[in-house]
Design a protein around this motif. Sequence first.
Motif: not given
Length: 401
Positions: A7-8, A11, A14, A16, A18, A20-21
Motif C-alpha cells: 500500500r505504501a 501510494s 500512484g 500521491e 510520500t 501517506t506511505g
Amino acid sequence: MSGTVERALASVLGGESTDTGASLLAADPSADDELRRHGERLVRLAWERGWQPADVVRLVRRDLRDPHVRLLAGLIAGETRRYERLPARWPAQLAEIADPAAGTGTGARAGTAAGAGEKPYRADRFSYATAVLELYLLLARLPAIEPVGPLPGAELLPLPEDGEPRMLTRIRALLAKAEATSYPPEAEALTAKAQELMARHSIDEAVLAERTRRGDVPGACRIGVDAPYETAKAILLDAVASANRCRSVWHDTYGFSVVVGFEPDLAGTELLYTSLLVQGMSAMTRAEAEQRAGGRRRTKTFRQSFLLAYAHRLGERLALATRRQSHDATADHPGLLPVLAARETAVAGRTDRMFPKTVATRVRAATDLDGWTHGTSAANAARVTPDGAAHAPQPRLRPRA
C-alpha cells in the motif's frame, strides 16, 4: 509483499504524497524486513537495466540527499553479498561507496546494526520511511541504459586477478607525484612520462594480443563527470580518451561519460583523467588566489574559461605524445601499423553499435581571457593569443534522448 509495504509503495508510485506511505510504514515495524528486501530487488533491477553501483550512487547523491545515499549503500551491500564473483570494476566501486572518507558512508536502515566502517542512518521512523520511499521512487524510475559489462553473478565472469599490471602501478605512482607537487614544470614532466608509459603499454598489449591470437575485443566503462563545469570536464575526458585510443560519449543527463576501448587503454584513461582533474582544480585554485591578491575578483566565467583552456591544451599535448610513441614503435616494427589500425576500427565500431544516435553539444566559447591564459599555462606553461575564443574546443558528442 506485505500489505503495508504494498500500500505504501502504491501510494507513492500512484503520484500521491510520500506522507501517506511513510505514515503506513512508520506505524508498522513488522514491515521493515520486507521493505528492505524490496529495496534490494530494486537494486538488482537497476543492474539488469544496465546500471552499475557508482552510477546509481552518483545519481542519488545529485538528486536526493546524504541519508538517501547511505540507505542506498546499505541496499547495495546487502544485494551484492549474494554473489561469489563480481564484474572487474565492481569491487573498486563498492569499496569507494563503503568508505566514509569518500563522503558516502554505507548506511543501514534505522535500528539495523552496521558493519565495520559503516555509518548507519538514524532517524525517527517517519523520516526514515519518507527517505526510503523517495529513494525507491527514484530506483523504480531508472530507465534501461546501454550496459558496459556483465551482471554480478554471471557464470562466465573471470576469476579476480591479484593486484594490477606492474606498468599501471608505475603510472599510478607517477601521477600521484604529479598531483602532490606544487611545481608546475615537475607536474608536467611527470604527467608526460605517465602518458608515454600508457602509450607504450597499449602498444605492447596490442602486439601481445596479435601474437597470441587471444581475440581481445573492445570493452567499455563509465566515468563520472560531475557538476560544476561538467562541459569542460567532459571535454578533458574526451581528450584523454582520444589520446589513449578510446572513444568517449558524454551522457550529461546522468552525469557520466561512456568510454569505449581495449582494457589497458580504459584503465589508463581513467587513471590519467582522474589525476589531471585533480591537478587542474588545484591549479585553478592557485590561479584564483593570485588574481585575488592582485585585487581582481574572479567569477564563474574565469573558472569555466580556465578549465576549457586546460582541457584543450592538454588534449594537444597528449595527442602529440601518443603520435610520437606510435611513430617510434611503427618505425621499429612496420607490421604494427595494421594492428593498431584494426584496433582503432574495432573501437569505432563498438562505439557506433552502442550509440547509433548521437547529437553534437555546442560549447559556450571561453570569454574570460585571464581564465583561458591561466588554464593554458596550467596545462603546458604556454600562452594563448589575445583572442581566446578562437581556441574554443570543438563540440562533443552525447547520446540522443
